[in-house]
Design an enzyme around this catalytic site. Sequence first.
Site, PDB file in Angstrom:
ATOM      1  CB  CYS A   2      -0.856   0.039   1.253  1.00  0.00           C
ATOM      2  SG  CYS A   2      -1.770  -1.455   1.560  1.00  0.00           S
ATOM      3  NE  ARG A  27       5.034   1.208  -1.239  1.00  0.00           N
ATOM      4  CZ  ARG A  27       6.061   1.147  -0.410  1.00  0.00           C
ATOM      5  NH1 ARG A  27       7.182   1.746  -0.724  1.00  0.00           N
ATOM      6  NH2 ARG A  27       5.977   0.504   0.726  1.00  0.00           N
ATOM      7  CD1 TRP A  74      -0.844  -5.695  -3.520  1.00  0.00           C
ATOM      8  CD2 TRP A  74      -0.776  -6.631  -1.493  1.00  0.00           C
ATOM      9  NE1 TRP A  74      -0.417  -6.994  -3.668  1.00  0.00           N
ATOM     10  CE2 TRP A  74      -0.372  -7.594  -2.442  1.00  0.00           C
ATOM     11  CE3 TRP A  74      -0.817  -7.005  -0.152  1.00  0.00           C
ATOM     12  CZ2 TRP A  74      -0.008  -8.895  -2.105  1.00  0.00           C
ATOM     13  CZ3 TRP A  74      -0.457  -8.292   0.201  1.00  0.00           C
ATOM     14  CH2 TRP A  74      -0.058  -9.220  -0.771  1.00  0.00           C
ATOM     15  CG  ASN A 100       0.597   1.806   3.825  1.00  0.00           C
ATOM     16  OD1 ASN A 100      -0.518   1.932   3.344  1.00  0.00           O
ATOM     17  ND2 ASN A 100       1.689   2.298   3.266  1.00  0.00           N
ATOM     18  N   GLY A 101      -0.185  -1.674   6.590  1.00  0.00           N
ATOM     19  CA  GLY A 101       0.162  -2.625   7.653  1.00  0.00           C
ATOM     20  C   GLY A 101      -1.006  -3.534   7.962  1.00  0.00           C
ATOM     21  CD  GLU A 484      16.375 -13.399  -8.881  1.00  0.00           C
ATOM     22  OE1 GLU A 484      15.790 -13.896  -7.900  1.00  0.00           O
ATOM     23  OE2 GLU A 484      16.030 -12.315  -9.386  1.00  0.00           O
ATOM     24  CE  LYS A 488      13.009 -11.434 -10.700  1.00  0.00           C
ATOM     25  NZ  LYS A 488      13.764 -10.858  -9.613  1.00  0.00           N
ATOM     26  CD  GLU A 491       9.414 -11.549  -9.476  1.00  0.00           C
ATOM     27  OE1 GLU A 491       8.807 -11.058  -8.528  1.00  0.00           O
ATOM     28  OE2 GLU A 491      10.654 -11.506  -9.583  1.00  0.00           O
ATOM     29  CG  HIS A 507      17.234 -38.327  -6.525  1.00  0.00           C
ATOM     30  ND1 HIS A 507      17.599 -39.608  -6.164  1.00  0.00           N
ATOM     31  CD2 HIS A 507      18.375 -37.675  -6.819  1.00  0.00           C
ATOM     32  CE1 HIS A 507      18.915 -39.709  -6.224  1.00  0.00           C
ATOM     33  NE2 HIS A 507      19.417 -38.555  -6.623  1.00  0.00           N
ATOM     34  CE  LYS A 606      11.265  -2.896  -5.664  1.00  0.00           C
ATOM     35  NZ  LYS A 606      11.970  -3.969  -6.362  1.00  0.00           N
TER      36      LYS A 606
HETATM   37  C1  F6R Z   1      11.287 -10.590  -6.638  1.00  0.00           C
HETATM   38  C2  F6R Z   1      11.319  -9.655  -5.532  1.00  0.00           C
HETATM   39  C3  F6R Z   1      10.987 -10.158  -4.180  1.00  0.00           C
HETATM   40  C4  F6R Z   1      11.859  -9.451  -3.128  1.00  0.00           C
HETATM   41  C5  F6R Z   1      11.410  -9.859  -1.724  1.00  0.00           C
HETATM   42  C6  F6R Z   1      12.283  -9.234  -0.657  1.00  0.00           C
HETATM   43  O1  F6R Z   1      11.691  -9.994  -7.822  1.00  0.00           O
HETATM   44  O2  F6R Z   1      11.592  -8.489  -5.707  1.00  0.00           O
HETATM   45  O3  F6R Z   1      11.101 -11.525  -4.094  1.00  0.00           O
HETATM   46  O4  F6R Z   1      13.187  -9.780  -3.339  1.00  0.00           O
HETATM   47  O5  F6R Z   1      10.088  -9.473  -1.522  1.00  0.00           O
HETATM   48  O6  F6R Z   1      12.221  -7.842  -0.684  1.00  0.00           O
HETATM   49  P1  F6R Z   1      13.326  -6.973   0.004  1.00  0.00           P
HETATM   50  O7  F6R Z   1      14.606  -7.192  -0.718  1.00  0.00           O
HETATM   51  O8  F6R Z   1      12.836  -5.560  -0.119  1.00  0.00           O
HETATM   52  O9  F6R Z   1      13.417  -7.426   1.432  1.00  0.00           O
END
Ligand code: F6R
Length: 611
Positions: A2, A27, A74, A100-101, A484, A488, A491, A507, A606
């Site tokens: 949010c 975000r 959100w 927020n929260g 990773e 990517k 997501e 396995h 984000k």
């Molecule tokens: C994926 C992504 C998330 C963040 C995760 C941690 O592309 O961005 O998986 O890496 O939410 O976020 P931070 O680094 O802000 O703690």
Amino acid sequence: MCGIVGYIGNKEASPILIDGLKKLEYRGYDSAGIAVYHNESLQITKTKGRLVALEEKLQGNELTGSVGIGHTRWATHGAPSDVNSHPHGNSTQTIAVVHNGIIENYLTLKEELQADGVVFLSETDTEVAAHLVDLYYNQCGDLIDAVIKTMGRIEGSYALGVVCRDHPDLLVAARKDSPLIVGLGKGENFVASDIPAILQYTRDIYLLDDHEIAVVTRDDIKIINRNKEEVKKEIYKVTWDVAAAEKGGYEHFMLKEIFEQPKAVRDTLLPRLPQNKEEIVLDDIKLSQKELEKINKIYIVACGTAYYAGLIGKYLIERVGRIPVVAEVASEFRYRDPIMDENTLLILVSQSGETADTVAAMRRAKKAGARVLGVVNVVGSTIAREADDLLYTWAGPEIAVASTKAYSTQVVAMYLIACHIAMETGKMSTAEFIELRKELHTIPDKIDEILKQADKLKEYADHYMSSKNVFYIGRGLDFAVSMEGSLKLKEIAYVHSEPYAAGELKHGPIALIEDGTLVIGIVSQEELFDKTVSNLREVKARGAKILAIAQEGHTEIEKTADDVIYVPRTHWMFTPILANIPQQLFAYYMATGLGHDVDKPRNLAKSVTVE
Ligand code: F6R
């Protein structure tokens, strides 16, 4: 997650609120709203959907007034809908609140308020806060006291923005475990959950700490604690440019950030590797050599992409620093009973420095007496402020939800930490370090070389666009990299994919390989090359199509793989940062080819500031 923006000044509040919320769109959100003091009342307009929907709703019904709060939501409690959108009001709509929260005890509070006859309109936890402020305001007649009393009742996390019809010259904000900043202007002041929202108006900000309340008028900002004592805050000057938070001609923030990686890596690396010193300069790491020698166990804790960067740290620290390392996702770490004491080092990796689980892991470790080192990108964030030692990744603002340049700089941080530990504890000689330093200096240019292959990766993405299931496999550091890559793709392209340790496939998961299944093989580790290629042959024999990422010169991979992307040769430690770049571009082009909005992937946010 949010976003919050608040304005008090002499200009029209509503365009400033909407504009600020637009800057926070990255975000992730599903609804939006604003409340503005207008004609001696509070006018609230809110809607499910994007900010354009809110703007449409406001067309012809513009809210004129110079005090207001805005929010992008959100959803956590209650589906995205007009009524669940913020701001939320009390029954008489004389108080409006954005939040927020998560209010963890909202059900108990709701029942208590309902028993007193309060009628709730939404399913949100936030509405509880609006009614509580109202309740206490009616009891004591003081808005600040009412907010403080409300804070005393709420369990969980919050960044709150409050306006009240009776106080058209006042904006109140408060925080606990959710970021909140106050921007200082001339004859106007701002409140926001993140810097980009207000950066075009001011570079001078206060970073609120937990349990602090900002009492904001047009000409004054007072930060107080819950005893109403004034807290002296330093002004934090934002040094980065508005342009850093703009797309700068790229189609998406994500693509811009992918191409910013040579610079981000240089910025993170160079100040720490001065040519005239045979050491790594880590100014904010105070851990002395003596203290480091006592460390007998390291945890690396993070979430998502940051965790995958941490996994690389695990491999490296164990291999060159010879200290046992456990890498773990924060949401698990915080709820088990990890063994920690004063000889334990906890390394937290976080772009935002605000991720709820990572912050909780930090607090837990500190309680247990462990030393905490934060690897953080956002200056002044919670982890940056609370960790004992700090290593900033100078990636600059990362706006795209999918992390790219932050990851690369986190991996750089892992290189620096691993080498630092190894040197301080006598496991790495100065001569070895000088060799590594020389190679590290070449990494930004090597990333540039890989970026030149963007068109080729687009071709591969187009070619494999119809894939429904993709495997990413590798061994050792390549396995960490494959995780990773797989994340990517999931997501932003919404394509199901699984990372697997190449040797583990047989396995079980190899049963899923059928004609045409795409397997992305990461084979950048020289010493494991043959082993992984054997595993690639096993999947090829079962019909898989193989796209390999290999170091230049390993052309024998072409006998096994259908397609290959080569990355420049480097020392084994530094292959992850290079091997990951093609994965980012591949996912990006798959996602755009499939028509997805990569900067705002569905269901994602984000900065994950709730559990
Ligand atoms: C994926 C992504 C998330 C963040 C995760 C941690 O592309 O961005 O998986 O890496 O939410 O976020 P931070 O680094 O802000 O703690």
